[in-house]
Design a protein around this motif. Structure first.
Motif, PDB file in Angstrom:
ATOM      1  N   GLY A 128       0.815  -1.204   0.000  1.00  0.00           N
ATOM      2  CA  GLY A 128       0.000   0.000   0.000  1.00  0.00           C
ATOM      3  C   GLY A 128       0.848   1.253   0.000  1.00  0.00           C
ATOM      4  O   GLY A 128       2.088   1.205  -0.024  1.00  0.00           O
ATOM      5  N   TRP A 129       0.179   2.386   0.029  1.00  0.00           N
ATOM      6  CA  TRP A 129       0.886   3.684   0.014  1.00  0.00           C
ATOM      7  C   TRP A 129       1.051   4.196   1.434  1.00  0.00           C
ATOM      8  O   TRP A 129       0.116   4.144   2.247  1.00  0.00           O
ATOM      9  N   SER A 169       0.474  -1.941  10.761  1.00  0.00           N
ATOM     10  CA  SER A 169      -0.410  -1.202  11.670  1.00  0.00           C
ATOM     11  C   SER A 169      -0.669   0.197  11.137  1.00  0.00           C
ATOM     12  O   SER A 169      -0.879   1.142  11.894  1.00  0.00           O
ATOM     13  N   ASP A 170      -0.633   0.326   9.805  1.00  0.00           N
ATOM     14  CA  ASP A 170      -0.821   1.619   9.145  1.00  0.00           C
ATOM     15  C   ASP A 170      -2.183   1.641   8.460  1.00  0.00           C
ATOM     16  O   ASP A 170      -2.435   0.846   7.534  1.00  0.00           O
ATOM     17  N   ASN A 206     -10.767   3.228   8.325  1.00  0.00           N
ATOM     18  CA  ASN A 206     -10.587   1.851   8.768  1.00  0.00           C
ATOM     19  C   ASN A 206     -10.190   1.768  10.225  1.00  0.00           C
ATOM     20  O   ASN A 206      -9.697   2.733  10.814  1.00  0.00           O
ATOM     21  N   SER A 207     -10.397   0.585  10.789  1.00  0.00           N
ATOM     22  CA  SER A 207      -9.982   0.319  12.166  1.00  0.00           C
ATOM     23  C   SER A 207      -8.900  -0.740  12.235  1.00  0.00           C
ATOM     24  O   SER A 207      -8.436  -1.089  13.308  1.00  0.00           O
ATOM     25  N   ASN A 208      -8.512  -1.290  11.070  1.00  0.00           N
ATOM     26  CA  ASN A 208      -7.393  -2.233  10.982  1.00  0.00           C
ATOM     27  C   ASN A 208      -6.839  -2.194   9.566  1.00  0.00           C
ATOM     28  O   ASN A 208      -7.321  -1.429   8.724  1.00  0.00           O
ATOM     29  N   ALA A 209      -5.877  -3.024   9.296  1.00  0.00           N
ATOM     30  CA  ALA A 209      -5.177  -2.945   8.026  1.00  0.00           C
ATOM     31  C   ALA A 209      -5.856  -3.728   6.916  1.00  0.00           C
ATOM     32  O   ALA A 209      -5.576  -3.483   5.728  1.00  0.00           O
ATOM     33  N   ASP A 210      -6.732  -4.661   7.235  1.00  0.00           N
ATOM     34  CA  ASP A 210      -7.218  -5.586   6.219  1.00  0.00           C
ATOM     35  C   ASP A 210      -8.686  -5.416   5.847  1.00  0.00           C
ATOM     36  O   ASP A 210      -9.075  -5.704   4.717  1.00  0.00           O
ATOM     37  N   GLY A 224      -1.464   4.705   6.085  1.00  0.00           N
ATOM     38  CA  GLY A 224      -1.365   3.601   5.140  1.00  0.00           C
ATOM     39  C   GLY A 224      -2.686   3.439   4.421  1.00  0.00           C
ATOM     40  O   GLY A 224      -3.745   3.459   5.048  1.00  0.00           O
ATOM     41  N   LEU A 225      -2.630   3.254   3.085  1.00  0.00           N
ATOM     42  CA  LEU A 225      -3.891   3.317   2.343  1.00  0.00           C
ATOM     43  C   LEU A 225      -3.840   2.460   1.086  1.00  0.00           C
ATOM     44  O   LEU A 225      -2.862   2.435   0.344  1.00  0.00           O
TER      45      LEU A 225
END
Length: 1294
Positions: free
Chosen positions: A59-60, A93-94, A125-129, A159-160
């Motif tokens: 991701g970015w 964790s981003d 979001n509340s998490n990465a996935d 993180g996106l």
């Protein structure tokens, strides 16, 4: 009238497969389509920001995690975007928790997407996935998408990954340069339809210009133009271009819609006509208006797009042609741009028209927060200084520019003050230079500003025309930096600037704001680059009911003055819904504003309330007088129309909620038949509310074709059903009351049979009168905590007001609640002294609480009013101070409920035990009684009103329960009136007296009327109380005399000096004594109040308490022992009169007495109001007077207002504003006769103490007849009532 967009069909065309416009748009793009503000590393680049992809670092992520980072995607072409989805960076964790979503056609001039017109931020979001998707409420057409992270995981970085969904969009565009246009001529062979539609999209940077001009050969025109950022639609005359009848009068409405439309973004506009109704839509808002007379109206004009002729421009507001782009122009489903590109004969191109949309690149910047500023380095070393820029704002104040002068010469401040530009140069606390320029610069429009310094001369120029100059003796040039909008320290003495700037130039060089955004030039804080975030919060206006909207950068304000409504958005009515409601606030008869539907669309109306035992609403019309008709040649019928003082909608609502309505209808005839009974066709009829003609007359039943005498079988000629149908040569009449509510009011009257020789007739249609308020008394009793009533879902998306009355003995309970998926609204009694209003519109639960000093579970009625709107929520309980909770500045505003509305509670909350009454939601009353009839645990109705309203009964009046309310029993009070508040006064002359003879106790058991028996019902004497008011200029004078069989007496008199004496003899074997009550001259024409109390404390001592009060002097109280026990006995025999009393009595009395009372007996009231049923003898002339009123210093002044200040509720919402006297109305005259005549009278001496005794110093005469304004005569129809009042008022001075 602003309507939601869905009321007008959606006209943006060209999209493919609308039903499935949800294809992924990002996943197939190359990495070159992705750009960002920065990247942490090559593996964290923007090209890896595809949903569910694990390429690179998954991701970015930008180099720095701050609020200035962004991720941008360029789609293949302009695309319809319907949804957006986000995801965190894979295996990290981003992630982003909150972000802005922005769109653009060019990669510049970004437009933020706003939910509900107020929320700019999306929750992430509340998490990465996990994937969080939002379906856009309104699809967006754009080629560029940009994400601006606002918040992210505090334990990680930004993180996106993302995806956009939508479909292809087909676009036909045409560009105009301000001098060109397209001419479209419709096919003349096509038959015009009853419906026409014109729709298009447009974008421009200029705030004025003509978009469309339609012109018909006869001169009728329709112009659609942009003026100061708003769209104006101006039809001229009736727009008829085919055969048909139309209005010949000019019609020039100016309809305005939209705002800030010069923002270089696409806006949608459509004009739809369905016969005479026109829907004018701009973006999501529609305004509707009605054309005048129409027959086959059509927009079949020669139509010019992009401008008009020179002559047409002179008639327009903008005075210029359009400079910008049009897209997808559809005229009755004809694509005008396609035809122009194909060079069809129906389209003519004039001037330089291009079929592309060329846009200039202007990079705006938004100063949105108190910490916003832009700092630019100053590198010029020349002698002159030039700074130019354009700005737009809603604020009246704010710092535009500042810099320190070279060589420590001071500081220059250029700022907005009271919407004008002001320049000051400060040095060591002194103002060296002070000039102003411009005006009204907070209008949201772009304004140009130039600061120029040349050769010691300083100039500030606004909009290139308004300039102010000043000379300086020192150089004015920036030292090193130029600050715009604010400053990066605490040295700013002025308000910060909130608004937009663009085209910033220093010494003629354009500042590259993109380089500033990339932090390659200058410095900034809290700026929104490459966009103007200004929002017009007054378009559409959230102010309801005609409230005037004004705004600042962050909020709006509604001016509700002269609207009849209050609150933050002018939503809630400040008036009551009926005269019944005014009565129960303690108001008396007068004119009041009535708002039948509260916060609903019906406007308040001024209506007369005749408040007595019943609260009558009296609605006048233009002719309530008896109107005489005579024979006129050639006229067979007389037609009369009646225009009422209230609107049709309001009259209908009043009738619907009233318990009973009536209207007098009378016909006086001489050789003029009425209904032509029994078998003929009626000569006369009347028209009711529905427009239907009715053939029955006053006093008869609907459909009977009879008059009152026919129904009662007492017509003069029994063979007819109306007196007038006998065709008599003598005057006769048929009169009665119409009371069938569904037919009222009388709108028109047709009178026939007036064309024969000798025919004469007269008619009268009285005012409409209604009493009772079914909504006000609609109540339900909840006898179980688990019981509730259910109603349809409450719809109060943007504005919701709830009001009701309750009484309970329970300490807590839920009054009502309505739930949604997440949203809810609830009102409850949370404790004996607290009412809680809680709700959630998507921003989290909010609570508004009102604490009361006393407990609310006291079985008394308490009034609760709650309101929630886009600005705030408020709660009020009774007259206690309310509580207000402000709404979040940028939060959800729509209340979305989906369950039923529960009165009581169906959830796990504690239910309500007690009564709820008059429950209204947005002005509509819920029928609690109807639901209670079929609901276990709930009983319709709720008795017991005196506990709440009994205090309204004044002056010892007692409250009497009624099913719907209460009445005040004034029988034991010397006062009268609805609330025992009106004094009973009499003005009398020498020779006038009133003798009251006390009945013996056994006579009270006889069958006498309730009125008369109540006057002398209590003869158990434990002490004597005598009270009266007087006004006179005579001295000496006898005011009151009471005597007994044993020659005991009590007299209140004025001696020759005007001092008040009490002469008394309490034992027959003692001499008379005199108590000097006052040493002042009371024969001064002022009103004085006297109270005398005699009570036996012991067998040896009796106490005499005297109280003297007057409106203009202090009150006095005196007590003294008499050293004797008072024994007063009743006897029918008479004795001798004290010589001093007899001498005073021979002089007579000229003056006023009022509210005379002996214990529970009111002899003056009995003589004036109930002479036929009371033991009184009136001698000489007795005339009523207002002399006993202390409300007016002017004796000629009639009562004109009724104050609300002493009663629960708002002080100013119910004050009558018109004189209750109306000489043109027999009804109002009657009302005033009751109100005023009761207090205009005369009285001389009261006599006889306890048992019956004949008067010893005046001969008795027969009782006076009953007055015309007795309780049996509610309305005085004497046409001379006004003059009678005036004459009696003059007696005051005798």
């Amino acid at each position: 009238m602003i309507l939601p967009l869905y009321l007008i069909f959606y006209f943006i065309t060209g999209s493919v497969s609308k039903e499935s416009c949800d294809s992924p748009l990002v996943s197939a793009l190359p990495q070159s389509a992705f750009t960002s503000s920065s990247e942490l590393s090559n593996s964290h680049g923007p090209g890896f920001a595809k949903l569910n992809r694990r390429d690179g670092a998954g991701g970015w992520s930008p180099l720095d995690s701050n609020k200035y980072q962004w991720l941008e995607i360029k789609l293949e072409q302009r695309t319809e975007i319907t949804a957006i989805a986000t995801q965190g960076r894979y295996g990290s964790s981003d992630w982003v928790t909150r972000y802005f979503l922005m769109f653009s056609d060019t990669g510049h001039n970004w437009r933020p997407y706003r939910q509900e017109d107020s929320i700019g931020a999306f929750s992430g979001n509340s998490n990465a996935d996990s994937v969080v998707m939002y379906k856009l409420q309104q699809p967006v057409i754009a080629q560029y998408v940009r994400i601006l992270p606002l918040d992210w995981n505090p334990n990680g970085r930004i993180g996106l990954r993302l995806e956009a969904y939508g479909c292809q969009y087909k676009s036909d565009v045409v560009g105009f340069d301000g001098s060109a246009h397209l001419l479209f001529r419709p096919d003349p062979s096509v038959t015009p339809a009853n419906r026409d539609v014109l729709s298009m999209n447009f974008k421009t940077l200029l705030n004025s210009g003509t978009l469309v001009h339609m012109e018909e050969r006869s001169g009728h025109t329709l112009t659609l133009e942009l003026f100061r950022g708003k769209l104006l639609l101006r039809p001229n005359q009736h727009l008829i271009c085919v055969s048909g009848r139309g209005s010949s009068a000019d019609f020039h409405p100016l309809v305005s819609l939209g705002s800030l439309l010069d923002d270089q973004h696409w806006h949608h506009v459509s004009v739809e006509r369905v016969r005479g109704l026109v829907n004018f839509t701009v973006d999501k808002n529609t305004q509707q208006f009605q054309l005048p007379e129409f027959h086959y109206i059509s927009l079949c004009f020669d139509t010019l797009f992009g401008g008009t002729s020179a002559a047409g421009l002179q008639k327009s507001q903008s005075r210029r042609n359009f400079h910008g782009c049009l897209e997808n122009v559809l005229y009755n489903d004809i694509s005008v741009i396609e035809r122009a590109e194909e060079k069809q004969v129906s389209i003519t191109v004039r001037g330089n028209v291009s079929f592309t949309c060329t846009e200039s690149i202007d990079v705006p910047v938004t100063f949105a927060s108190p910490g916003s500023f832009l700092a630019l380095p100053w590198v010029s070393g020349g002698e002159s200084v030039s700074v130019t820029l354009q700005f737009r704002t809603w604020n009246k104040a704010g710092l535009l520019m500042t810099f320190d002068l070279q060589h420590n010469a001071g500081t220059l401040w250029l700022y907005l003050s009271e919407a004008r530009v002001r320049l000051q140069i400060h040095k060591t606390g002194r103002i060296m230079t002070d000039i102003t320029a411009g005006a009204s610069l907070n209008d949201g429009q772009w304004h140009s500003l130039e600061l120029a310094v040349r050769r010691g001369r300083l100039a500030v120029t606004l909009d290139r025309t308004d300039s102010s100059t000043a000379s300086t003796s020192f150089p004015v040039a920036p030292d090193s930096q130029l600050f715009l909008g604010g400053k990066n320290n605490l040295q700013n003495p002025f308000s910060v600037f909130q608004g937009c700037m663009r085209l910033i130039r220093t010494d003629a060089a354009l500042v590259d704001l993109i380089r500033v955004q990339q932090m390659l030039f200058g410095n900034f804080s809290d700026l929104q680059m490459d966009m103007c975030g200004i929002v017009d919060r007054c378009s559409p206006s959230r102010c309801e009911h005609g409230g005037r909207c004004s705004q600042s950068w962050s909020t709006f304000h509604c001016n509700c003055s002269a609207t009849g409504y209050g609150g933050a958005t002018c939503h809630s009515s400040i008036y009551e819904a009926s005269c019944e409601a005014y009565k129960h606030k303690g108001n008396t008869s007068g004119f009041y504003y009535i708002d039948v539907d509260g916060s609903g669309p019906i406007k308040p109306q001024l209506i007369y309330c005749n408040i007595s035992d019943k609260a009558w609403m009296v609605i006048q019309h233009n002719n309530t007088e008896l109107t005489k008709l005579k024979v006129s040649s050639g006229i067979n019928q007389h037609l009369a129309h009646f225009n009422y003082s209230a609107d049709v909608e309001q009259i209908q609502a009043i009738i619907t909620q009233a318990e009973y309505c009536e209207q007098e209808l009378s016909y006086h005839c001489k050789k003029s038949r009425l209904l032509n009974t029994p078998d003929g066709a009626p000569f006369s009829w009347w028209v009711g509310q529905s427009g239907e003609a009715h053939m029955y007359w006053g006093g008869a039943v609907p459909g009977s074709q009879q008059c009152a005498c026919g129904l009662q079988e007492n017509c003069v000629h029994p063979e007819h059903f109306c007196n007038c149908d006998a065709d008599s040569k003598e005057w006769s009449n048929d009169s009665g009351l119409l009371s069938h509510k569904e037919h009222l009011p009388v709108r028109a009257l047709t009178v026939g049979d007036i064309n024969r020789s000798g025919s004469e007739a007269a008619y009268r249609v009285g005012p409409l009168q209604c009493y009772g308020d079914s909504n006000f008394w609609n109540a339900a009793y909840f006898n179980k905590e688990t019981s509730y009533l259910h109603f349809p879902t409450f719809h109060g998306e943007l504005s919701a007001d709830i009001s009701f009355l309750f009484k309970t003995s329970s300490s807590s309970g839920v009054f009502l609640e309505n739930l949604g998926i997440k949203d809810f609204i609830r009102i409850e009694l949370s404790s004996p002294t607290q009412v809680l209003f809680s709700f959630d519109v998507g921003n989290g639960p909010l609570e508004v609480k009102v604490e009361t000093p006393s407990a609310l579970n006291d079985e008394r009625w308490h009034h609760v009013r709650a309101e929630r709107n886009v600005k705030e929520a408020s709660l009020y309980v009774d007259h206690h101070p309310g509580a207000v909770q402000k709404a979040p500045a940028d939060g959800h505003i729509h209340l979305q409920l989906n369950s039923q509305l529960f009165v009581g509670t169906a959830s796990r909350q504690k239910g309500f035990l007690g009564c709820i009454r008059s429950l209204k939601l947005n002005g509509k009353t819920l029928d609690l009684e109807e639901r209670a009839e079929i609901t276990p645990g709930v009983t319709p109705g709720c008795p017991g009103h005196c506990s709440s309203y009994g205090d309204l009964c004044q002056n010892h009046g007692s409250c009497v329960e009624d099913h719907s309310g209460f009445t005040c029993d004034c029988s034991l009070s010397p006062f009268t009136g609805t609330f025992c508040h009106k004094d009973v006064s009499a003005f009398f002359k020498p020779g006038t007296s009133v003798t009251y003879t006390f009945k013996e106790p056994y006579e009270l058991n006889r069958n006498v009327s309730a009125q008369s028996s109540s006057i002398y019902s209590d003869l158990t004497l434990k002490g004597e109380n005598v009270s009266l008011s007087f006004r006179t200029s005579q001295a000496p004078a006898l005011l009151l005399y009471v005597s007994s069989y044993y020659r005991e007496f009590l007299a209140v008199l004025l001696n020759r000096n005007g001092h008040l004496d009490v002469r008394y003899k309490l034992q027959h074997n003692r001499d008379a004594e005199v108590f000097r009550a006052s040493g002042r001259n009371l024969a001064n024409g002022l009103l004085h109040r006297v109270n005398t109390e005699i009570s036996s404390k012991t067998l040896e001592e009796t106490t005499f308490v005297f109280f003297l009060g007057e409106t203009s002097e202090k009150q006095e109280t005196k007590t003294f022992p008499l050293n004797t026990q008072m024994h007063l006995f009743l006897s029918a025999e008479s004795g001798e009169v004290d010589p001093e009393i007899a001498r005073l009595n021979a002089l007579g009395f000229t003056g006023c007495l009022s509210v005379v009372q002996f214990n529970s007996i009111s002899p003056l009231k009995a003589a004036l109001l109930y002479p036929d049923t009371s033991p009184v003898i009136v001698t000489g002339p007795l005339s009523e007077s207002s002399c006993g009123s202390s409300l007016h210093t002017n004796p000629y002044a009639a009562e004109t207002t009724h104050s609300l200040t002493d009663h629960v509720g708002s002080v100013n919402t119910g004050e009558p504003i018109v004189n209750a006297i109306n000489s043109d109305s027999a009804l109002i005259g009657g009302v005033i006769a009751v109100v005023i005549f009761v207090s205009l009278a005369a009285l001389a001496v009261m006599a006889r103490f306890l048992y019956r005794r004949k008067e010893t110093f005046q001969p008795q005469e027969p009782k006076a007849g009953k007055t015309d304004d007795s309780p049996e005569t509610p309305f005085n129809t004497d046409p001379n009532s006004q003059s009678i009042i005036s004459d009696n008022q003059k007696e005051y001075f005798i």
